[in-house]
Design a protein around this motif. Structure first.
Motif, PDB file in Angstrom:
ATOM      1  N   MET A 319       0.818  -1.217   0.000  1.00 26.79           N
ATOM      2  CA  MET A 319       0.000   0.000   0.000  1.00 26.79           C
ATOM      3  C   MET A 319       0.848   1.261   0.000  1.00 26.79           C
ATOM      4  O   MET A 319       0.550   2.221  -0.723  1.00 26.79           O
ATOM      5  CB  MET A 319      -0.941  -0.009   1.205  1.00 26.79           C
ATOM      6  N   GLN A 320       1.938   1.290   0.790  1.00 30.72           N
ATOM      7  CA  GLN A 320       2.745   2.505   0.883  1.00 30.72           C
ATOM      8  C   GLN A 320       3.430   2.817  -0.452  1.00 30.72           C
ATOM      9  O   GLN A 320       3.555   3.977  -0.834  1.00 30.72           O
ATOM     10  CB  GLN A 320       3.785   2.361   1.986  1.00 30.72           C
ATOM     11  N   ASP A 321       3.864   1.770  -1.172  1.00 32.98           N
ATOM     12  CA  ASP A 321       4.453   2.005  -2.494  1.00 32.98           C
ATOM     13  C   ASP A 321       3.427   2.594  -3.451  1.00 32.98           C
ATOM     14  O   ASP A 321       3.753   3.443  -4.287  1.00 32.98           O
ATOM     15  CB  ASP A 321       4.999   0.691  -3.049  1.00 32.98           C
ATOM     16  N   LEU A 322       2.184   2.145  -3.334  1.00 31.15           N
ATOM     17  CA  LEU A 322       1.127   2.675  -4.193  1.00 31.15           C
ATOM     18  C   LEU A 322       0.802   4.125  -3.843  1.00 31.15           C
ATOM     19  O   LEU A 322       0.468   4.922  -4.725  1.00 31.15           O
ATOM     20  CB  LEU A 322      -0.130   1.802  -4.077  1.00 31.15           C
ATOM     21  N   VAL A 323       0.890   4.472  -2.555  1.00 31.46           N
ATOM     22  CA  VAL A 323       0.701   5.873  -2.147  1.00 31.46           C
ATOM     23  C   VAL A 323       1.802   6.737  -2.746  1.00 31.46           C
ATOM     24  O   VAL A 323       1.561   7.853  -3.236  1.00 31.46           O
ATOM     25  CB  VAL A 323       0.685   5.987  -0.604  1.00 31.46           C
ATOM     26  N   ASP A 324       3.043   6.224  -2.716  1.00 31.88           N
ATOM     27  CA  ASP A 324       4.164   6.933  -3.349  1.00 31.88           C
ATOM     28  C   ASP A 324       3.885   7.187  -4.830  1.00 31.88           C
ATOM     29  O   ASP A 324       4.090   8.282  -5.339  1.00 31.88           O
ATOM     30  CB  ASP A 324       5.443   6.091  -3.230  1.00 31.88           C
ATOM     31  N   ARG A 325       3.422   6.146  -5.494  1.00 26.39           N
ATOM     32  CA  ARG A 325       3.163   6.242  -6.931  1.00 26.39           C
ATOM     33  C   ARG A 325       2.076   7.277  -7.223  1.00 26.39           C
ATOM     34  O   ARG A 325       2.203   8.095  -8.143  1.00 26.39           O
ATOM     35  CB  ARG A 325       2.739   4.868  -7.476  1.00 26.39           C
ATOM     36  N   LEU A 326       1.020   7.261  -6.418  1.00 26.38           N
ATOM     37  CA  LEU A 326      -0.070   8.218  -6.606  1.00 26.38           C
ATOM     38  C   LEU A 326       0.417   9.643  -6.387  1.00 26.38           C
ATOM     39  O   LEU A 326       0.082  10.558  -7.152  1.00 26.38           O
ATOM     40  CB  LEU A 326      -1.223   7.893  -5.655  1.00 26.38           C
ATOM     41  N   ASN A 327       1.227   9.846  -5.353  1.00 22.03           N
ATOM     42  CA  ASN A 327       1.769  11.182  -5.091  1.00 22.03           C
ATOM     43  C   ASN A 327       2.672  11.639  -6.227  1.00 22.03           C
ATOM     44  O   ASN A 327       2.668  12.819  -6.611  1.00 22.03           O
ATOM     45  CB  ASN A 327       2.556  11.178  -3.778  1.00 22.03           C
ATOM     46  N   LEU A 328       3.460  10.711  -6.758  1.00 22.73           N
ATOM     47  CA  LEU A 328       4.364  11.057  -7.861  1.00 22.73           C
ATOM     48  C   LEU A 328       3.574  11.501  -9.088  1.00 22.73           C
ATOM     49  O   LEU A 328       3.857  12.541  -9.689  1.00 22.73           O
ATOM     50  CB  LEU A 328       5.237   9.843  -8.198  1.00 22.73           C
ATOM     51  N   VAL A 329       2.574  10.708  -9.448  1.00 25.28           N
ATOM     52  CA  VAL A 329       1.760  11.044 -10.622  1.00 25.28           C
ATOM     53  C   VAL A 329       1.020  12.358 -10.408  1.00 25.28           C
ATOM     54  O   VAL A 329       0.980  13.217 -11.300  1.00 25.28           O
ATOM     55  CB  VAL A 329       0.773   9.899 -10.925  1.00 25.28           C
ATOM     56  N   SER A 330       0.446  12.539  -9.217  1.00 22.69           N
ATOM     57  CA  SER A 330      -0.294  13.775  -8.918  1.00 22.69           C
ATOM     58  C   SER A 330       0.618  14.982  -9.013  1.00 22.69           C
ATOM     59  O   SER A 330       0.250  16.019  -9.588  1.00 22.69           O
ATOM     60  CB  SER A 330      -0.901  13.688  -7.515  1.00 22.69           C
ATOM     61  N   ARG A 331       1.811  14.847  -8.468  1.00 17.59           N
ATOM     62  CA  ARG A 331       2.754  15.976  -8.476  1.00 17.59           C
ATOM     63  C   ARG A 331       3.168  16.324  -9.902  1.00 17.59           C
ATOM     64  O   ARG A 331       3.242  17.499 -10.273  1.00 17.59           O
ATOM     65  CB  ARG A 331       3.979  15.608  -7.639  1.00 17.59           C
ATOM     66  N   GLU A 332       3.443  15.303 -10.705  1.00 21.06           N
ATOM     67  CA  GLU A 332       3.832  15.555 -12.094  1.00 21.06           C
ATOM     68  C   GLU A 332       2.710  16.237 -12.864  1.00 21.06           C
ATOM     69  O   GLU A 332       2.955  17.190 -13.619  1.00 21.06           O
ATOM     70  CB  GLU A 332       4.194  14.231 -12.779  1.00 21.06           C
ATOM     71  N   ILE A 333       1.502  15.770 -12.667  1.00 16.00           N
ATOM     72  CA  ILE A 333       0.368  16.342 -13.405  1.00 16.00           C
ATOM     73  C   ILE A 333       0.101  17.776 -12.979  1.00 16.00           C
ATOM     74  O   ILE A 333      -0.087  18.671 -13.818  1.00 16.00           O
ATOM     75  CB  ILE A 333      -0.888  15.465 -13.207  1.00 16.00           C
ATOM     76  N   LEU A 334       0.102  18.024 -11.671  1.00  9.64           N
ATOM     77  CA  LEU A 334      -0.219  19.365 -11.176  1.00  9.64           C
ATOM     78  C   LEU A 334       0.841  20.386 -11.564  1.00  9.64           C
ATOM     79  O   LEU A 334       0.522  21.545 -11.863  1.00  9.64           O
ATOM     80  CB  LEU A 334      -0.389  19.325  -9.654  1.00  9.64           C
ATOM     81  N   THR A 335       2.118  19.969 -11.546  1.00 12.73           N
ATOM     82  CA  THR A 335       3.178  20.910 -11.915  1.00 12.73           C
ATOM     83  C   THR A 335       3.302  21.063 -13.431  1.00 12.73           C
ATOM     84  O   THR A 335       3.869  22.045 -13.910  1.00 12.73           O
ATOM     85  CB  THR A 335       4.535  20.451 -11.348  1.00 12.73           C
ATOM     86  N   GLY A 336       2.772  20.089 -14.168  1.00 14.21           N
ATOM     87  CA  GLY A 336       2.910  20.148 -15.623  1.00 14.21           C
ATOM     88  C   GLY A 336       1.630  20.450 -16.363  1.00 14.21           C
ATOM     89  O   GLY A 336       1.509  20.146 -17.564  1.00 14.21           O
ATOM     90  N   ILE A 337       0.657  21.048 -15.680  1.00 11.04           N
ATOM     91  CA  ILE A 337      -0.638  21.339 -16.308  1.00 11.04           C
ATOM     92  C   ILE A 337      -0.511  22.183 -17.585  1.00 11.04           C
ATOM     93  O   ILE A 337      -1.155  21.867 -18.599  1.00 11.04           O
ATOM     94  CB  ILE A 337      -1.586  22.012 -15.289  1.00 11.04           C
ATOM     95  N   PRO A 338       0.304  23.236 -17.594  1.00 12.72           N
ATOM     96  CA  PRO A 338       0.402  24.022 -18.850  1.00 12.72           C
ATOM     97  C   PRO A 338       0.869  23.181 -20.034  1.00 12.72           C
ATOM     98  O   PRO A 338       0.345  23.317 -21.136  1.00 12.72           O
ATOM     99  CB  PRO A 338       1.434  25.104 -18.487  1.00 12.72           C
ATOM    100  N   VAL A 339       1.870  22.329 -19.817  1.00 10.54           N
ATOM    101  CA  VAL A 339       2.384  21.486 -20.902  1.00 10.54           C
ATOM    102  C   VAL A 339       1.328  20.475 -21.335  1.00 10.54           C
ATOM    103  O   VAL A 339       1.128  20.220 -22.527  1.00 10.54           O
ATOM    104  CB  VAL A 339       3.672  20.761 -20.454  1.00 10.54           C
TER     105      VAL A 339
END
Length: 717
Positions: A319-339
């Motif tokens: 579960m903790q690895d999946l939380v890491d993965r979700l945070n990683l994807v969320s962070r990439e998407i939120l910071t890269g919204i303009p692109v």
């Protein structure tokens, strides 16, 4: 998993206080069923008469009882009764041990006496006279007692005491005492005791919750501080090992898991053994003959727990690895919204997020279903045990071997024992996930920075920094790489001069400049400042001599002033404004309503790229260092601003060494020394004119960027 317990070692006093309070709480909790039993058995069934030993009885009653008592029994009773003025016998002791012995001595004689009185075959007056005259011996009276006992069968001590209490009740009635008042006084007294116990238990529970929450919060604070301090000490190599999303998860979610479990440990895990062991002791003291039911209940619970743990443990680790993965994807998407919007990839990113989100949801659903199954199974076991106790206890009551109150107390104690195991089961489900979180935190804390200060630093030798930076046959290879990123780099950057580094993308320009502040350490050769190897200086000393402007401008939430004075509290307003003027930032700062007090959002999202870069440059200038490092820090500036800024910078930092990484030749055209990098090695060193003559790599870059006129005549500064 044991790490979670070790975190408590720094809170020994608090933990000890919690344990003391839990013992008090458990003592009160374990006392309440006995009070309930007493109210039912004594207060209701026995009319409030606690003992077989009467507080007062008639003389003739006492004499009749002694007829069926052994000499030892008479000796244990006689000293503790005193004849009053009315001729009755009054009890003269409150000693519990003495009264227990008297209950034992008087119990059976009272049953015999009551049985004989009901048969109406005996005249106790004549019997007493015959005994006193010697016509009936003591042995004959005791034989009569033995015959009566045999007719009663195997009666438990509690039943004997209960029947003896009925005899006492009849005696009090014969003396004209108010039996209703005796009963109400007893019920009120026990009720007040129960209320007092409940208040103490509530107060202890509240204090335990308070102290447990405070202890867990302290552990969480300490862990966050330790993780933060460790991460701050990491070099770029360690930062590459742990992703930013993972470090954020470990610092927040993982520590929160541990903090929550620490509260549960202090409130439940410490309490469960106390209440469980105490309940077992109380059950054994009830002498109901149903102790085997406890064994059945505990065995059923243990089997259930083992099955659930076998199913849930692997999922908690995942579960903790999946939380890491979700945070990683969320962070990439939120910071890269303009692109994402520019490339119309919203659908793709939604699917990527949905995949990470669904994987986490499926795992959480599985563990939640396990937890959901656990509670009904536990309740089934508890209710089944209750039915078994009532079934078995009813037979005991019917046979006269058990009282109703004892059975009620046994049920309560059994439920307390089962609940203690239930509490341990609940925490055992949470512990694996917290154990995984603790392992992840310990992984960060155990990671030793690859870059650290020497045992003996030479900071004292670098009191007055001049600013000579020398690369001496420097080689560097990234951790885990097969080839060097930089090979045999040698040059010297002098104070008062500008050293520029240029080359194609990926040739190692930024890597080279990152070696100076020791974001990485060289793997071959050395870098010196004023002749001293930077590895022999403390990292703080090295970095205090530098003014570093990263390739991507980084601003912190706060104000323009707090960002420009980031280099130290000693920076004055005049120095700040002067730095902003050199960096050509004054023009947009002055247009803002609050000027230098204007807010800066997290990451500087409320200023443009060029403004962010100019503020980053001004921040480095305000520090007034002896060595400036510009990592392609002019790329977001227009040509005019670039030229004006470099001219003002040259005047401002005339006595400092300036090292510039650049993509545009126009930025470094008038540098005192230009280093051309190609595939990690030096392709040429010299001024613009020299390199245009003898460096093919530089010529190719120049031809791709400059016009024919510029190639012939150069650019005006």
């Amino acid at each position: 998993m044991f790490k979670i317990f070790r975190y408590l070692k720094d809170s020994k006093a608090m933990v000890l206080s919690i344990i003391v309070l839990l013992v008090i709480q458990a003592g009160c909790d374990l006392s309440l069923p006995q009070y309930t039993s007493d109210i039912v058995d004594v207060g209701i069934q026995q009319g409030g008469i606690e003992r077989a030993t009467p507080e007062i009885m008639r003389k003739e009653t006492y004499e009749n009882l002694t007829l069926f008592m052994t000499e030892d029994e008479i000796q244990s009773v006689e000293p503790y009764y005193t004849e009053n003025s009315e001729g009755n016998y009054e009890l003269n002791t409150k000693d519990a041990q003495v009264l227990d012995a008297m209950d034992q001595a008087l119990g059976m004689p009272m049953l015999i006496l009551e049985s004989l009185q009901e048969s109406e075959e005996y005249d106790f007056g004549q019997m007493r006279q015959a005994f006193e005259s010697g016509m009936i011996t003591k042995d004959q009276m005791l034989n009569m007692r033995n015959e009566a006992e045999a007719s009663f069968g195997n009666m438990s001590e509690s039943i004997i005491q209960q029947k003896a209490n009925l005899f006492v009740k009849d005696e009090y009635r014969a003396l004209g005492m108010d039996l209703d008042a005796i009963q109400m006084n007893y019920l009120k007294y026990k009720g007040i005791q129960m209320l007092g116990m409940a208040i103490i238990m509530t107060a202890a529970s509240i204090l335990v919750s308070l102290l447990a929450a405070k202890t867990a919060a302290g552990i969480g604070r300490t862990l966050r501080q330790n993780v933060f301090n460790k991460v701050v000490s990491f070099s770029n190599a360690e930062m590459d090992q742990f992703s930013t999303a993972s470090l954020i998860t470990r610092s927040t979610n993982d520590i929160q898991q541990i903090q929550m479990v620490e509260v549960m440990l202090l409130r439940m895990v410490c309490y469960a053994p106390i209440i469980g062991i105490g309940g077992i002791v109380k059950v054994l003291n009830t002498k109901t003959g149903m102790s085997w039911i406890i064994v059945v209940a505990v065995a059923a619970i243990m089997v259930l727990v083992l099955i659930l743990m076998a199913l849930a443990m692997p999922k908690f680790k995942k579960m903790q690895d999946l939380v890491d993965r979700l945070n990683l994807v969320s962070r990439e998407i939120l910071t890269g919204i303009p692109v994402i919007r520019a490339f119309s990839r919203e659908k793709h990113e939604e699917e990527r997020f949905e995949e990470a989100n669904s994987n986490l949801m499926k795992t959480q659903l599985f563990t939640n279903r396990v937890m959901t199954f656990m509670m009904p199974a536990m309740m089934f076991i508890m209710n089944g045990i209750s039915v078994l106790i009532v079934w078995t206890g009813a037979h005991g009551i019917d046979q006269g071997n058990l009282q109703v109150g004892d059975m009620m107390a046994f049920i309560t104690y059994t439920m307390q024992i089962v609940m203690s195991f239930l509490m341990l089961t609940m925490i055992s489900i949470m512990l694996p996930r917290a154990g995984v979180a603790a392992d992840r935190i310990e992984e960060v804390l155990r990671t030793e920075p690859s870059i650290h200060d020497a045992d003996q630093v030479r900071d004292e030798e670098l009191k007055d920094v001049k600013g000579y930076v020398a690369f001496n046959d420097v080689c560097f290879r990234y951790p885990g790489a097969d080839e060097d990123a930089l090979e045999h780099i040698s040059f010297t950057a002098k104070p008062g001069e500008t050293t520029a580094i240029i080359g194609s993308t990926g040739c190692g320009k930024s890597t080279l400049i990152h070696l100076i502040p020791r974001f990485y350490d060289v793997t071959g050769g050395s870098i010196t400042i004023d002749g001293i190897d930077i590895r022999e200086l403390s990292r703080n000393k090295v970095r205090s001599t530098l003014g570093f402007v990263p390739q991507k401008g980084v601003l912190f939430s706060g104000t323009i002033e707090s960002n420009l004075k980031f280099g130290g509290e000693w920076i004055t307003d005049e120095e700040m404004k002067s730095a902003a003027e050199v960096a050509q930032a004054t023009e947009f700062i002055e247009t803002k309503k609050d000027t230098y007090k204007s807010p800066i959002a997290q990451g500087g999202t409320n200023v443009s790229g060029g403004q962010k870069q100019r503020l980053s440059i001004a921040r480095a200038i305000a520090k007034n260092p002896k060595i400036f490092l510009f990592d392609d820090s002019f790329s977001a500036l227009d040509y005019k601003t670039d030229v004006v800024l470099r001219k003002a910078l040259k005047e401002k930092v005339a006595d400092a060494a300036v090292i510039i990484v650049a993509q545009r030749i126009s930025t470094i055209l008038h540098a005192d020394q230009i280093i051309v990098l190609e595939d990690g090695h030096v392709a040429g060193i010299g001024r613009h004119e020299e390199l245009m003559k003898n460096c093919e790599a530089y010529q190719e870059i120049a031809k791709s960027q400059l016009s024919e006129a510029e190639l012939k005549g150069g650019l005006a500064s």
